[in-house]
Design an enzyme around this catalytic site. Sequence first.
Site, PDB file in Angstrom:
ATOM      1  N   HIS A  41       4.732   0.075   0.103  1.00  0.00           N
ATOM      2  CA  HIS A  41       5.444  -0.715   1.101  1.00  0.00           C
ATOM      3  C   HIS A  41       4.533  -1.768   1.712  1.00  0.00           C
ATOM      4  O   HIS A  41       3.304  -1.694   1.606  1.00  0.00           O
ATOM      5  CB  HIS A  41       6.061   0.172   2.183  1.00  0.00           C
ATOM      6  CG  HIS A  41       5.061   0.977   2.953  1.00  0.00           C
ATOM      7  ND1 HIS A  41       4.500   2.135   2.461  1.00  0.00           N
ATOM      8  CD2 HIS A  41       4.513   0.784   4.171  1.00  0.00           C
ATOM      9  CE1 HIS A  41       3.655   2.625   3.342  1.00  0.00           C
ATOM     10  NE2 HIS A  41       3.632   1.828   4.399  1.00  0.00           N
ATOM     11  N   HIS A  74       0.831  -1.205   0.000  1.00  0.00           N
ATOM     12  CA  HIS A  74       0.000   0.000   0.000  1.00  0.00           C
ATOM     13  C   HIS A  74       0.863   1.251   0.000  1.00  0.00           C
ATOM     14  O   HIS A  74       2.085   1.201   0.154  1.00  0.00           O
ATOM     15  CB  HIS A  74      -0.923   0.018   1.222  1.00  0.00           C
ATOM     16  CG  HIS A  74      -0.188   0.149   2.523  1.00  0.00           C
ATOM     17  ND1 HIS A  74       0.493  -0.902   3.097  1.00  0.00           N
ATOM     18  CD2 HIS A  74       0.003   1.211   3.337  1.00  0.00           C
ATOM     19  CE1 HIS A  74       1.063  -0.499   4.215  1.00  0.00           C
ATOM     20  NE2 HIS A  74       0.790   0.785   4.389  1.00  0.00           N
ATOM     21  N   ARG A 117       5.273   6.244  14.105  1.00  0.00           N
ATOM     22  CA  ARG A 117       5.210   6.785  12.733  1.00  0.00           C
ATOM     23  C   ARG A 117       4.661   8.204  12.697  1.00  0.00           C
ATOM     24  O   ARG A 117       3.654   8.510  13.322  1.00  0.00           O
ATOM     25  CB  ARG A 117       4.328   5.885  11.863  1.00  0.00           C
ATOM     26  CG  ARG A 117       4.553   6.123  10.382  1.00  0.00           C
ATOM     27  CD  ARG A 117       3.629   5.283   9.524  1.00  0.00           C
ATOM     28  NE  ARG A 117       2.353   5.943   9.356  1.00  0.00           N
ATOM     29  CZ  ARG A 117       1.334   5.448   8.654  1.00  0.00           C
ATOM     30  NH1 ARG A 117       1.438   4.266   8.077  1.00  0.00           N
ATOM     31  NH2 ARG A 117       0.208   6.123   8.535  1.00  0.00           N
ATOM     32  N   ASP A 160       0.744   5.031   1.985  1.00  0.00           N
ATOM     33  CA  ASP A 160       0.056   5.669   3.111  1.00  0.00           C
ATOM     34  C   ASP A 160      -0.793   6.851   2.645  1.00  0.00           C
ATOM     35  O   ASP A 160      -0.339   7.699   1.866  1.00  0.00           O
ATOM     36  CB  ASP A 160       1.078   6.182   4.142  1.00  0.00           C
ATOM     37  CG  ASP A 160       1.812   5.029   4.816  1.00  0.00           C
ATOM     38  OD1 ASP A 160       1.266   3.913   4.866  1.00  0.00           O
ATOM     39  OD2 ASP A 160       2.946   5.256   5.291  1.00  0.00           O
TER      40      ASP A 160
HETATM   41  C1  SIN Z   1       3.092   1.101   7.658  1.00  0.00           C
HETATM   42  O1  SIN Z   1       2.423   0.544   6.813  1.00  0.00           O
HETATM   43  O2  SIN Z   1       3.185   2.316   7.695  1.00  0.00           O
HETATM   44  C2  SIN Z   1       3.864   0.282   8.666  1.00  0.00           C
HETATM   45  C3  SIN Z   1       5.042  -0.378   8.039  1.00  0.00           C
HETATM   46  C4  SIN Z   1       5.782  -1.237   9.011  1.00  0.00           C
HETATM   47  O3  SIN Z   1       5.355  -1.391  10.149  1.00  0.00           O
HETATM   48  O4  SIN Z   1       6.820  -1.767   8.632  1.00  0.00           O
END
Ligand code: SIN
Length: 275
Positions: A251, A95, A266, A97
């Site tokens: 990612h 996906h 994050r 973000d």
């Molecule tokens: C996310 O999708 O922002 C998290 C990625 C992760 O935890 O590696």
Amino acid sequence: MSIEIRPITPNIGAEIFGANLDSESDLETINAAFVEHSVIAIRGLELTPEDHLSFARTWGEINVNRFFKPVDGYPEIATVLKEADQTSAIGETWHTDHSYDKAPAMCSMLYAKEVPDVGGDTCFASQHAAYLALSDGMKRTLENMKAWHSSRHAFGASLADEEAHQDGRLGNEAAATQDALHPVVISHPLSGKKCLYVNGDFTTHFEGWTREESQPLLNQLYAHCSRADFTCRLRWEAGTLAIWDNRATQHMAMNDYPGERRLMHRITIEGVPLS
Ligand code: SIN
């Protein structure tokens, strides 16, 4: 120790060693590496939430995530957590973000607090490399198409990740009302490079097409977007800060560490409408 950049693959990703976040010249080097490699992993940091926030503010305004549980006392920092007894991992499918926003987040900054000894890596895929590898015919077909993206099915009442909603890692379902229309091929706002911009978590259908009509081509594009030669894989260590460009990458968090805890913080930074 002076700052050192080590590319991970030719298409995407670089590790950065010896960075001093108080040094203007290191910040310039970090920024240039971000533009060049789309994903950077700054190793060996010891960031408090205040440090993380003040570094993030040098990149732009913070875009507060509506659905992730915030870090206690820090509403602008989202918790990305998987406890040892939980089965689903947030972000475990490919996906981008916040693509459901009209101005999707420019970048995400994920700081590793606690990671398993082995596993829990994050994979990234270059969407510029994905675009370049399309045939001329497919490039022409996609050139003037747009696609709808939505938060509704992912974070709203249908609860794509039911476990994470039940255990409180995700919430605020009533706020999942965002729908946004973006070009299927965008010109990257910083580099001008063309990037594919559809993702399996949030894209729902092409403009003017039904969902049924859209799904076969979307599925083909999703499979293409994450082809192994467009990707890199980041192995985390506590104290690594990864920054990825949401307009140039997708990612996926690897959910391969049952029985272990992984805790990340994050922050996402505001972006611009895409064209
Ligand atoms: C996310 O999708 O922002 C998290 C990625 C992760 O935890 O590696």
